[in-house]
Write a protein that holds these residues in place. Structure first.
Motif, PDB file in Angstrom:
ATOM      1  N   ASP A 191      -2.149  17.691   5.946  1.00  0.00           N
ATOM      2  CA  ASP A 191      -2.686  18.926   5.189  1.00  0.00           C
ATOM      3  C   ASP A 191      -1.433  19.590   4.614  1.00  0.00           C
ATOM      4  O   ASP A 191      -1.443  20.436   3.686  1.00  0.00           O
ATOM      5  CB  ASP A 191      -3.567  19.688   6.080  1.00  0.00           C
ATOM      6  CG  ASP A 191      -4.805  19.353   6.169  1.00  0.00           C
ATOM      7  OD1 ASP A 191      -5.401  18.292   5.437  1.00  0.00           O
ATOM      8  OD2 ASP A 191      -5.658  19.691   7.197  1.00  0.00           O
ATOM      9  N   ARG A 192      -0.133  19.304   5.390  1.00  0.00           N
ATOM     10  CA  ARG A 192       0.914  20.176   4.894  1.00  0.00           C
ATOM     11  C   ARG A 192       1.642  19.750   3.566  1.00  0.00           C
ATOM     12  O   ARG A 192       2.512  20.399   3.293  1.00  0.00           O
ATOM     13  CB  ARG A 192       1.807  20.205   6.345  1.00  0.00           C
ATOM     14  CG  ARG A 192       1.415  21.116   7.250  1.00  0.00           C
ATOM     15  CD  ARG A 192       2.364  21.065   8.467  1.00  0.00           C
ATOM     16  NE  ARG A 192       1.995  22.094   9.508  1.00  0.00           N
ATOM     17  CZ  ARG A 192       2.351  22.450  10.739  1.00  0.00           C
ATOM     18  NH1 ARG A 192       3.660  21.591  11.045  1.00  0.00           N
ATOM     19  NH2 ARG A 192       2.133  23.081  11.260  1.00  0.00           N
ATOM     20  N   GLY A 193       1.150  18.602   3.158  1.00  0.00           N
ATOM     21  CA  GLY A 193       1.940  18.036   2.077  1.00  0.00           C
ATOM     22  C   GLY A 193       3.302  17.453   2.062  1.00  0.00           C
ATOM     23  O   GLY A 193       3.932  17.255   0.994  1.00  0.00           O
ATOM     24  N   TRP A 194       3.370  17.273   3.505  1.00  0.00           N
ATOM     25  CA  TRP A 194       4.793  16.522   3.696  1.00  0.00           C
ATOM     26  C   TRP A 194       4.690  15.126   3.448  1.00  0.00           C
ATOM     27  O   TRP A 194       5.978  14.602   3.533  1.00  0.00           O
ATOM     28  CB  TRP A 194       5.214  16.908   5.025  1.00  0.00           C
ATOM     29  CG  TRP A 194       5.687  18.195   5.492  1.00  0.00           C
ATOM     30  CD1 TRP A 194       5.882  19.228   4.644  1.00  0.00           C
ATOM     31  CD2 TRP A 194       5.884  18.694   6.852  1.00  0.00           C
ATOM     32  NE1 TRP A 194       6.084  20.389   5.180  1.00  0.00           N
ATOM     33  CE2 TRP A 194       6.369  20.016   6.621  1.00  0.00           C
ATOM     34  CE3 TRP A 194       5.848  18.387   8.070  1.00  0.00           C
ATOM     35  CZ2 TRP A 194       6.413  20.878   7.500  1.00  0.00           C
ATOM     36  CZ3 TRP A 194       6.330  19.094   9.101  1.00  0.00           C
ATOM     37  CH2 TRP A 194       6.360  20.382   8.518  1.00  0.00           C
ATOM     38  N   ARG A 214       6.352   7.953   3.244  1.00  0.00           N
ATOM     39  CA  ARG A 214       7.713   8.534   3.285  1.00  0.00           C
ATOM     40  C   ARG A 214       7.752  10.177   3.360  1.00  0.00           C
ATOM     41  O   ARG A 214       6.771  10.656   2.806  1.00  0.00           O
ATOM     42  CB  ARG A 214       8.558   8.148   2.128  1.00  0.00           C
ATOM     43  CG  ARG A 214       7.813   8.450   0.573  1.00  0.00           C
ATOM     44  CD  ARG A 214       8.691   8.276  -0.340  1.00  0.00           C
ATOM     45  NE  ARG A 214       9.255   7.161  -0.618  1.00  0.00           N
ATOM     46  CZ  ARG A 214       8.944   6.107  -1.303  1.00  0.00           C
ATOM     47  NH1 ARG A 214       7.664   6.209  -1.933  1.00  0.00           N
ATOM     48  NH2 ARG A 214       9.354   4.689  -1.263  1.00  0.00           N
ATOM     49  N   PHE A 215       8.751  10.963   3.694  1.00  0.00           N
ATOM     50  CA  PHE A 215       8.744  12.100   3.607  1.00  0.00           C
ATOM     51  C   PHE A 215       8.862  12.932   2.268  1.00  0.00           C
ATOM     52  O   PHE A 215       9.695  12.330   1.455  1.00  0.00           O
ATOM     53  CB  PHE A 215       9.859  12.595   4.807  1.00  0.00           C
ATOM     54  CG  PHE A 215      10.190  14.157   4.600  1.00  0.00           C
ATOM     55  CD1 PHE A 215       9.215  15.008   5.144  1.00  0.00           C
ATOM     56  CD2 PHE A 215      11.405  14.627   4.044  1.00  0.00           C
ATOM     57  CE1 PHE A 215       9.461  16.449   5.262  1.00  0.00           C
ATOM     58  CE2 PHE A 215      11.563  16.163   4.097  1.00  0.00           C
ATOM     59  CZ  PHE A 215      10.596  16.999   4.565  1.00  0.00           C
ATOM     60  N   ARG A 216       8.094  13.868   2.089  1.00  0.00           N
ATOM     61  CA  ARG A 216       8.156  14.436   0.639  1.00  0.00           C
ATOM     62  C   ARG A 216       8.481  15.941   0.875  1.00  0.00           C
ATOM     63  O   ARG A 216       7.494  16.921   1.562  1.00  0.00           O
ATOM     64  CB  ARG A 216       6.845  14.547   0.005  1.00  0.00           C
ATOM     65  CG  ARG A 216       6.761  15.182  -1.355  1.00  0.00           C
ATOM     66  CD  ARG A 216       5.731  14.704  -2.145  1.00  0.00           C
ATOM     67  NE  ARG A 216       4.419  15.146  -1.209  1.00  0.00           N
ATOM     68  CZ  ARG A 216       3.234  14.593  -1.629  1.00  0.00           C
ATOM     69  NH1 ARG A 216       2.970  14.120  -2.571  1.00  0.00           N
ATOM     70  NH2 ARG A 216       2.359  15.352  -0.745  1.00  0.00           N
ATOM     71  N   PRO A 217       9.753  16.579   0.746  1.00  0.00           N
ATOM     72  CA  PRO A 217      10.066  17.917   0.995  1.00  0.00           C
ATOM     73  C   PRO A 217       9.246  18.669  -0.039  1.00  0.00           C
ATOM     74  O   PRO A 217       9.131  18.413  -1.094  1.00  0.00           O
ATOM     75  CB  PRO A 217      11.737  18.006   0.491  1.00  0.00           C
ATOM     76  CG  PRO A 217      12.183  16.670   0.551  1.00  0.00           C
ATOM     77  CD  PRO A 217      10.925  15.713   0.227  1.00  0.00           C
ATOM     78  N   THR A 218       8.893  19.729   0.538  1.00  0.00           N
ATOM     79  CA  THR A 218       7.849  20.705  -0.177  1.00  0.00           C
ATOM     80  C   THR A 218       8.839  21.945  -0.718  1.00  0.00           C
ATOM     81  O   THR A 218       8.301  22.810  -1.735  1.00  0.00           O
ATOM     82  CB  THR A 218       6.992  21.511   0.570  1.00  0.00           C
ATOM     83  OG1 THR A 218       7.539  22.030   1.764  1.00  0.00           O
ATOM     84  CG2 THR A 218       5.872  20.319   1.348  1.00  0.00           C
ATOM     85  N   SER A 219       9.962  22.159  -0.410  1.00  0.00           N
ATOM     86  CA  SER A 219      10.780  23.255  -1.019  1.00  0.00           C
ATOM     87  C   SER A 219      12.286  23.072  -0.873  1.00  0.00           C
ATOM     88  O   SER A 219      12.587  22.286   0.343  1.00  0.00           O
ATOM     89  CB  SER A 219      10.294  24.580  -0.366  1.00  0.00           C
ATOM     90  OG  SER A 219      10.927  24.794   1.078  1.00  0.00           O
ATOM     91  N   PRO A 220      13.248  23.582  -1.347  1.00  0.00           N
ATOM     92  CA  PRO A 220      14.634  23.294  -1.105  1.00  0.00           C
ATOM     93  C   PRO A 220      15.279  23.891   0.213  1.00  0.00           C
ATOM     94  O   PRO A 220      15.946  23.494   0.712  1.00  0.00           O
ATOM     95  CB  PRO A 220      15.244  24.081  -2.162  1.00  0.00           C
ATOM     96  CG  PRO A 220      14.229  24.163  -3.171  1.00  0.00           C
ATOM     97  CD  PRO A 220      12.947  24.427  -2.620  1.00  0.00           C
TER      98      PRO A 220
END
Length: 255
Positions: free
Chosen positions: A222-225, A245-251
């Motif tokens: 749910d966190r979109g990571w 794989r990890f997907r950063p959500t913000s810088p």
């Protein structure tokens, strides 16, 4: 100082020897996972002070060297330059922390994926490892903050750490636990592609407690990571799990 004196003139006559200067060092908390527990890479000291005790890899900062450069150098020289996520942890400056002289150390948390942890042990034969034992998360905050850290040898014996390194390791674990739920630190202990089972293993190892599998997976998704790759693990005797794989959500995700 005369009001009319220029800065250049002031600096020309300034004498740094007018003030006592402490030495500055960096120490690395090189952390990965071993058998489902947080593990550290350590050096056994072969000279005084604290000869025979285990210590975090570290070194003095050069007079013309930035702190980050010194940390990277120590990683390169003492751990074979394996890839690691480095972040500054805390500055330790108790007056009597080192019996030789006044030394202030800046500790860095260096997180290693499993392959990098094993590679460091191969590249640097002087390194050994110990696993970290801390109280489970959920005890009173004051009790957890004051709890001493125990580092165990591969055979289960408590290791005596040099200087204030037990305090540094304890703070590193508290930092990891505190950041685990809102930052990317947990992913730094994983390979680029990982399963949800591996991700939960990391969280359980750091927190020291089992987690509800469906609730954990739902929260992570749910966190979109997480970015599904459409690929599956290989070489298993059971139904292969999907790789993510990890997907950063913000810088600022890792701040």
């Amino acid at each position: 100082m005369s009001p009319s004196e220029s800065e250049a003139a002031f600096l020309a006559r300034y004498d740094p020897a007018d003030y006592a200067r402490p030495a500055v060092a960096v120490d690395l908390v090189l952390m990965g996972l071993s058998a489902g527990r947080p593990a550290l890479l350590l050096l056994r000291r072969d000279r005084h002070p604290h000869a025979g005790r285990h210590a975090l890899p570290g070194g003095f900062v050069g007079i013309d060297e930035a702190l980050e450069d010194a940390a990277a150098r120590v990683l390169r020289e003492k751990a074979g330059g394996v890839p690691a996520h480095l972040e500054q942890l805390y500055t330790f400056g108790a007056v009597e922390r080192d019996p030789r002289m006044r030394i202030v150390t800046v500790a860095y948390l260096a997180l290693l994926a499993e392959a990098a942890f094993a590679e460091a042990l191969e590249r640097a034969p002087t390194l050994s490892f110990g696993t970290v034992a801390l109280p489970r998360r959920g005890v009173a905050d004051e009790a957890e903050a004051a709890a001493p850290v125990t580092v165990l040898s591969p055979t289960g014996e408590a290791l005596r750490l040099a200087f204030d390194h037990a305090e540094i390791v304890a703070l590193a674990m508290r930092r990891l636990r505190g950041k685990l739920d809102y930052s990317e630190v947990g992913f730094r202990l994983l390979p680029e592609l990982f399963t949800l089972r591996q991700l939960q293993d990391v969280h359980e190892a750091i927190l020291g407690t089992p987690l509800n599998k469906p609730a954990f997976r739902r929260r992570m998704l749910d966190r979109g990571w997480l970015e599904p790759t459409g690929r599956f693990e290989t070489g298993t005797s059971y139904r292969p799990a999907e790789l993510y794989r990890f997907r950063p959500t913000s810088p600022s995700q890792g701040d």
